[in-house]
Scaffold this motif. Sequence first.
Motif, short mmCIF file in Angstrom:
data_model
loop_
_atom_site.label_atom_id
_atom_site.label_comp_id
_atom_site.label_asym_id
_atom_site.label_seq_id
_atom_site.Cartn_x
_atom_site.Cartn_y
_atom_site.Cartn_z
N ALA A 155 0.83 -1.22 0.00
CA ALA A 155 0.00 0.00 0.00
C ALA A 155 0.86 1.26 0.00
N ARG A 156 1.86 1.31 0.85
CA ARG A 156 2.72 2.50 0.87
C ARG A 156 3.45 2.60 -0.47
N SER A 157 3.97 1.47 -0.91
CA SER A 157 4.64 1.42 -2.21
C SER A 157 4.27 0.10 -2.87
N THR A 184 -4.22 -2.04 1.68
CA THR A 184 -4.75 -0.67 1.77
C THR A 184 -4.11 0.05 2.94
N ASP A 185 -3.91 1.34 2.75
CA ASP A 185 -3.40 2.16 3.84
C ASP A 185 -3.65 3.62 3.46
N ASP A 186 -3.13 4.54 4.26
CA ASP A 186 -3.35 5.95 3.95
C ASP A 186 -2.82 6.32 2.57
N GLY A 243 -8.90 2.74 10.81
CA GLY A 243 -7.88 3.77 10.58
C GLY A 243 -7.05 3.41 9.36
N HIS A 244 -6.02 4.17 9.10
CA HIS A 244 -5.15 3.90 7.93
C HIS A 244 -5.97 3.89 6.64
N VAL A 245 -6.91 4.84 6.51
CA VAL A 245 -7.85 4.78 5.38
C VAL A 245 -7.88 6.06 4.54
N VAL A 336 -7.00 -9.57 13.44
CA VAL A 336 -6.93 -8.15 13.78
C VAL A 336 -5.57 -7.89 14.43
N TRP A 337 -4.99 -6.74 14.16
CA TRP A 337 -3.78 -6.35 14.89
C TRP A 337 -4.10 -6.31 16.38
N GLU A 338 -3.09 -6.43 17.22
CA GLU A 338 -3.27 -6.66 18.66
C GLU A 338 -4.23 -5.70 19.34
N LEU A 353 0.26 -9.90 17.02
CA LEU A 353 1.06 -9.12 17.95
C LEU A 353 2.17 -8.36 17.24
N TRP A 354 2.35 -7.10 17.56
CA TRP A 354 3.44 -6.39 16.89
C TRP A 354 4.29 -5.53 17.82
N ASN A 355 3.72 -5.09 18.95
CA ASN A 355 4.55 -4.34 19.90
C ASN A 355 5.23 -5.31 20.85
N LEU A 378 11.05 -8.95 14.18
CA LEU A 378 10.47 -9.39 12.90
C LEU A 378 10.02 -8.25 11.99
N TYR A 379 10.28 -6.99 12.38
CA TYR A 379 9.95 -5.87 11.48
C TYR A 379 11.14 -5.62 10.56
N ILE A 380 11.11 -6.26 9.42
CA ILE A 380 12.27 -6.20 8.55
C ILE A 380 12.21 -5.02 7.59
N ASP A 381 11.30 -4.04 7.89
CA ASP A 381 11.50 -2.71 7.29
C ASP A 381 12.64 -2.02 8.01
N HIS A 382 12.97 -2.52 9.23
CA HIS A 382 14.14 -2.02 9.95
C HIS A 382 15.41 -2.55 9.29
N ASP A 392 13.44 2.85 12.03
CA ASP A 392 14.21 2.40 13.19
C ASP A 392 13.48 2.70 14.49
N TRP A 393 12.16 2.99 14.39
CA TRP A 393 11.42 3.41 15.58
C TRP A 393 11.32 2.31 16.63
N CYS A 394 11.33 1.08 16.22
CA CYS A 394 11.15 -0.02 17.19
C CYS A 394 12.48 -0.43 17.78
N LEU A 422 7.24 -6.54 6.26
CA LEU A 422 8.00 -5.55 5.49
C LEU A 422 7.08 -4.39 5.14
N TRP A 423 7.20 -3.32 5.91
CA TRP A 423 6.49 -2.07 5.61
C TRP A 423 7.32 -1.31 4.60
N THR A 424 6.64 -0.51 3.78
CA THR A 424 7.38 0.02 2.63
C THR A 424 7.41 1.55 2.54
N GLU A 425 7.31 2.21 3.69
CA GLU A 425 7.46 3.67 3.66
C GLU A 425 8.80 4.06 3.01
N PHE A 426 9.83 3.24 3.27
CA PHE A 426 11.17 3.57 2.79
C PHE A 426 11.76 2.50 1.88
C1 TNX Z 1 3.58 0.33 12.50
S1 TNX Z 1 2.62 -2.39 12.83
C2 TNX Z 1 2.50 0.10 11.66
C3 TNX Z 1 2.63 0.41 10.24
C4 TNX Z 1 3.93 1.09 9.90
C5 TNX Z 1 5.06 0.42 10.64
C6 TNX Z 1 6.40 1.01 10.31
C7 TNX Z 1 1.35 -1.79 12.49
C8 TNX Z 1 0.22 -2.64 12.72
N1 TNX Z 1 1.34 -0.54 12.03
O1 TNX Z 1 1.54 1.21 9.83
O2 TNX Z 1 4.12 0.96 8.53
O3 TNX Z 1 4.83 0.55 12.02
O4 TNX Z 1 7.46 0.28 10.89
#
Ligand code: TNX
Length: 487
Positions: A155-157, A184-186, A243-245, A336-338, A353-355, A378-382, A392-394, A422-426
């Motif tokens: 969605a991001r890319s 889908t995302d913002d 959200g993210h819509v 659903v996310w956590e 679970l993600w946090n 496991l966030y390999i966008d890092h 690198d936020w996490c 793998l999130w794709t903001e970057f």
């Molecule tokens: C958190 S993890 C998000 C994503 C971001 C990601 C960036 C989650 C359910 N939401 O929207 O792309 O961090 O690392």
Amino acid sequence: MALVVGAGCAHRVPAVAADAPAPVAHVVPLPRSMETRPGELRISAAVAVEGGSAAPMAGRALAELLATLHIATTGAATPLRLQLVDDAALGEEGYRLVVDDAIHLSARTDIGLLHAVQSLRQLLPANAGPEYRLPRVAIVDAPAYRWRGLSLDVARSFLPVEYLEKHIDRMALFKLNRLHLHLTDDQGWRIEIKRHPKLVEIGGASAVEGGRAGYYTQEQLKHLVAYAQARGVTLVPEIDMPGHVQAALASYNELACNDVANLSTYSGVEVGFSVFCLEKPEVVYPFVRDVLEEVLAIFPSREIHIGGDEIKHPLYADFVARTAAMVEAMGRTPIVWEEGSVAAMKPDALLQLWNDGYAIDAAVAKGHPLILSPCSYLYIDHGNYAGQPGADWCRAEGVPLARVYGFDPTPYRTAVGVEAALWTEFVHTDAAADDHLWPRLAAVAEVAWSPAERRGYAGFLRRMGALRPHLDALGIHYHAEPDLGWA
Ligand code: TNX
């Protein structure tokens, strides 16, 4: 039928000397048990396949493997037997692979045999040669977890269909079986919805700054579903709501509350600012139903992801409960996310679970099975290493291969499996996606498949190092990982 090593291979390597040391068995993910016996099996002319037709997925994978290695199926031959056996100990996905004077693959299911073929593929060289030498082994194998996946943010890319096809083949080599598409995302809406065409006309034309726009037609997605299914991979769609819509709000303004929305598309990297107008249920729920109906008609996956992350709203729990119930009423199981654990859902609903610090006790008490994606492992966008540009936020030190490998899912008693994200903001190109995914995804595969007590990083590096030619043969632009000596 027999197989003959094909003629016409451009780069023939000389036959191996008779006194060369026996080949070593390198398999990732590490099998549950593997005995190596002295000696080797040489295949210099052909193999004769028996039993392939009873197992279409395994048969197809085997035919493809033999074609890659230029091994034909005529002439005098080493027997290669595929057999469906009624051995309860193997479970749904388990298999046996024995190499003696023949090659024996057995399993209870086509999927099990497919996994056996993937192990055989790793025991063989990646490229065609004049003859092949197999170690004599007896492998008995079965996965620790049924859910072994990757969440891919298209969605991001956007990532093109051709990339996803290649990626599915690569996942299958490591017995990964769930590709979760964050559709889908913002910043973008990537799935054609015929009843709401502006979602892709407007939402499909946007992307994160520097990223790729685009969308998948329903035809393309159906093709991809079938492509993945034939390779033992289930595509799990995610429509992230409520959200993210922003991409949806920009496409259909009536989904927003008049006074809160900024109704243009969005290409930044912030999160948590957009939300459906939950105060207008008469607008929102028919839309959600339309979208889910079309999504479910494309994706046969039992589990359907409805998002639910990063949003604070008084009607949030109500939305998640209603949408989860809608999915259940359509005969599927919601993920659903956590954050969604606050909603009243049937106990079979899955939570992802993600946090790292998330308190899971309440979710576990409600009986929800867990998909484990803790961000610091496991966030390999890092980064592959500290300081690699990107998220690198996490974890400021990045999520290097050793860190991924170090994840231990066993304390999470209600977990059904493990999923990297793998999130794709970057991450905006196929090559950048490859660089983030490999070799870390192979470590994810081993974490999810192999019993924790048998795993060890040194052994993983040895086996993975030996599989480098397989990654090369698949055209992967993997990270030059120093721990593997690839830097
Ligand atoms: C958190 S993890 C998000 C994503 C971001 C990601 C960036 C989650 C359910 N939401 O929207 O792309 O961090 O690392």
